[in-house]
Design an enzyme around this catalytic site. Structure first.
Site, PDB file in Angstrom:
ATOM      1  CG  ASP A  67      -0.278  -0.376   2.514  1.00 20.91           C
ATOM      2  OD1 ASP A  67       0.965  -0.431   2.543  1.00 20.91           O
ATOM      3  OD2 ASP A  67      -0.989  -0.610   3.494  1.00 20.91           O
ATOM      4  CG  ASN A 136      -8.933  -1.518  12.059  1.00 21.41           C
ATOM      5  OD1 ASN A 136      -8.013  -2.152  11.538  1.00 21.41           O
ATOM      6  ND2 ASN A 136      -9.368  -0.372  11.565  1.00 21.41           N
ATOM      7  CG  HIS A 138      -5.867  -2.115   8.826  1.00 19.42           C
ATOM      8  ND1 HIS A 138      -6.001  -1.032   9.671  1.00 19.42           N
ATOM      9  CD2 HIS A 138      -4.540  -2.159   8.526  1.00 19.42           C
ATOM     10  CE1 HIS A 138      -4.834  -0.473   9.864  1.00 19.42           C
ATOM     11  NE2 HIS A 138      -3.925  -1.140   9.187  1.00 19.42           N
ATOM     12  CD  GLU A 143      -8.706   1.124   7.906  1.00 19.64           C
ATOM     13  OE1 GLU A 143      -8.652   0.161   8.699  1.00 19.64           O
ATOM     14  OE2 GLU A 143      -8.171   2.215   8.141  1.00 19.64           O
TER      15      GLU A 143
HETATM   16  C1  GLP Z   1      -0.470   0.371   8.541  1.00 18.97           C
HETATM   17  C2  GLP Z   1      -0.107  -0.456   7.310  1.00 18.97           C
HETATM   18  C3  GLP Z   1      -0.331  -1.940   7.546  1.00 18.97           C
HETATM   19  C4  GLP Z   1       0.288  -2.364   8.869  1.00 18.97           C
HETATM   20  C5  GLP Z   1      -0.370  -1.597   9.986  1.00 18.97           C
HETATM   21  C6  GLP Z   1       0.119  -1.981  11.366  1.00 18.97           C
HETATM   22  O1  GLP Z   1      -1.812   0.693   8.605  1.00 18.97           O
HETATM   23  N1  GLP Z   1      -0.861  -0.050   6.157  1.00 18.97           N
HETATM   24  O2  GLP Z   1       0.252  -2.666   6.478  1.00 18.97           O
HETATM   25  O3  GLP Z   1       0.127  -3.740   9.059  1.00 18.97           O
HETATM   26  O4  GLP Z   1      -0.096  -0.215   9.774  1.00 18.97           O
HETATM   27  O5  GLP Z   1       1.305  -1.299  11.668  1.00 18.97           O
HETATM   28  P1  GLP Z   1       2.257  -1.591  12.890  1.00 18.97           P
HETATM   29  O6  GLP Z   1       3.082  -2.742  12.494  1.00 18.97           O
HETATM   30  O7  GLP Z   1       3.054  -0.329  13.019  1.00 18.97           O
HETATM   31  O8  GLP Z   1       1.387  -1.857  14.060  1.00 18.97           O
END
Ligand code: GLP
Length: 263
Positions: A67, A136, A138, A143
């Site tokens: 993304d 959440n 995702h 989402e």
């Molecule tokens: C973002 C990214 C996701 C990732 C998520 C969790 O929203 N788009 O790909 O998994 O954050 O991030 P973290 O690993 O910092 O908790």
């Protein structure tokens, strides 16, 4: 879904890195699906170490990131392209032209999404997709309520995700509320998926992923339908799993079986 529960975040990073390294050794031109966020950082450091010590080369590998923020060019310090350059690509021998991140500054984002999916397909599909998970549930920026067969597209971020990711942005800095993300269907097309989760803030999302219903309200629950999805999680992220001890038992039995086959 295979569930590997390890002692701590360090063990999760080591295990995840080893899966990637083994894949590259077995298939040097493998197509990797890569993720951002804080969770994969330690894993990327281990890949860099493995490259430096001569254990592995990424020269022929290709990559597609999950993304990108819509509205940020790749040289913007908060963009996911920049993150990947800083935390992995600049430190390994992957060819720059073989790394792909959705274009956050595309003139026509809708067309760019279609082209991204097409490019994944013409490159031969993703061999190994790395995922983190949001609180959440995702994956990528899919989402809750995301279609379980969705393709790469523009997605609006929830207030919870915007708040979670606000820590990366300065107080007065523009923080996009839109993204381009691989769809859940795009992710599910990968031949193998590893999802990493660490820390107690992920415990509810992991429970919903593993033991909840298959539901768009927890996008990661789609992995229940994948033939080769592996959750690599630490004790804290596993804490709310009702059948945690059973999953550990399964893993021990799996390991025994693999050992006996090697002899
Ligand atoms: C973002 C990214 C996701 C990732 C998520 C969790 O929203 N788009 O790909 O998994 O954050 O991030 P973290 O690993 O910092 O908790």
């Amino acid at each position: 879904m295979q569930i590997v529960i390890l002692e701590n975040a360090e063990a999760v990073a080591t295990h995840g890195a080893n899966v990637i390294i083994q894949k590259i050794k077995q298939k040097p031109d493998a197509v990797l699906g890569l993720a951002t966020g804080s969770t994969p950082l330690a894993l990327y450091r281990k890949l860099i170490e493995a490259k430096r010590s001569g254990d592995v080369s990424f020269l022929r590998s290709r990559s597609f990131n999950l993304d990108e923020y819509l509205g940020l060019p790749g040289d913007h310090p908060q963009s996911y392209r920049y993150f990947m350059q800083e935390n992995l690509f600049n430190h390994i021998d992957i060819e720059p032209g073989n790394t792909h991140v959705p274009p956050g500054n595309a003139a026509n984002p809708l067309k760019a999404c279609e082209e991204y999916d097409e490019l994944i397909e013409t490159t031969g599909g993703i061999d190994l997709q790395l995922l983190g998970i949001g609180r959440n549930g995702h994956i990528g920026f899919n989402e809750p309520s995301s279609g379980l067969t969705s393709r790469t597209r523009v997605k609006t971020l929830t207030p919870a995700t915007i708040e979670d990711n606000a820590r990366f942005f300065g107080a007065d800095e523009f923080q996009p509320h839109l993204s381009i993300t691989m769809g859940i269907g795009t992710i599910m097309d990968s031949r193998k998926i590893i999802l990493l989760a660490t820390g107690d803030s992920k415990a509810d999302a992991i429970r919903a992923t593993v033991e909840g219903p298959l539901s768009a309200s927890c996008p990661a629950s789609a992995l229940q339908m994948h033939k080769k999805a592996v959750l690599i999680i630490d004790e804290a992220a596993a804490a709310h799993l009702e059948h945690k001890e059973f999953y550990k038992h399964i893993e021990r039995e799996n390991q025994k079986l693999l050992q006996s086959l090697k002899q």
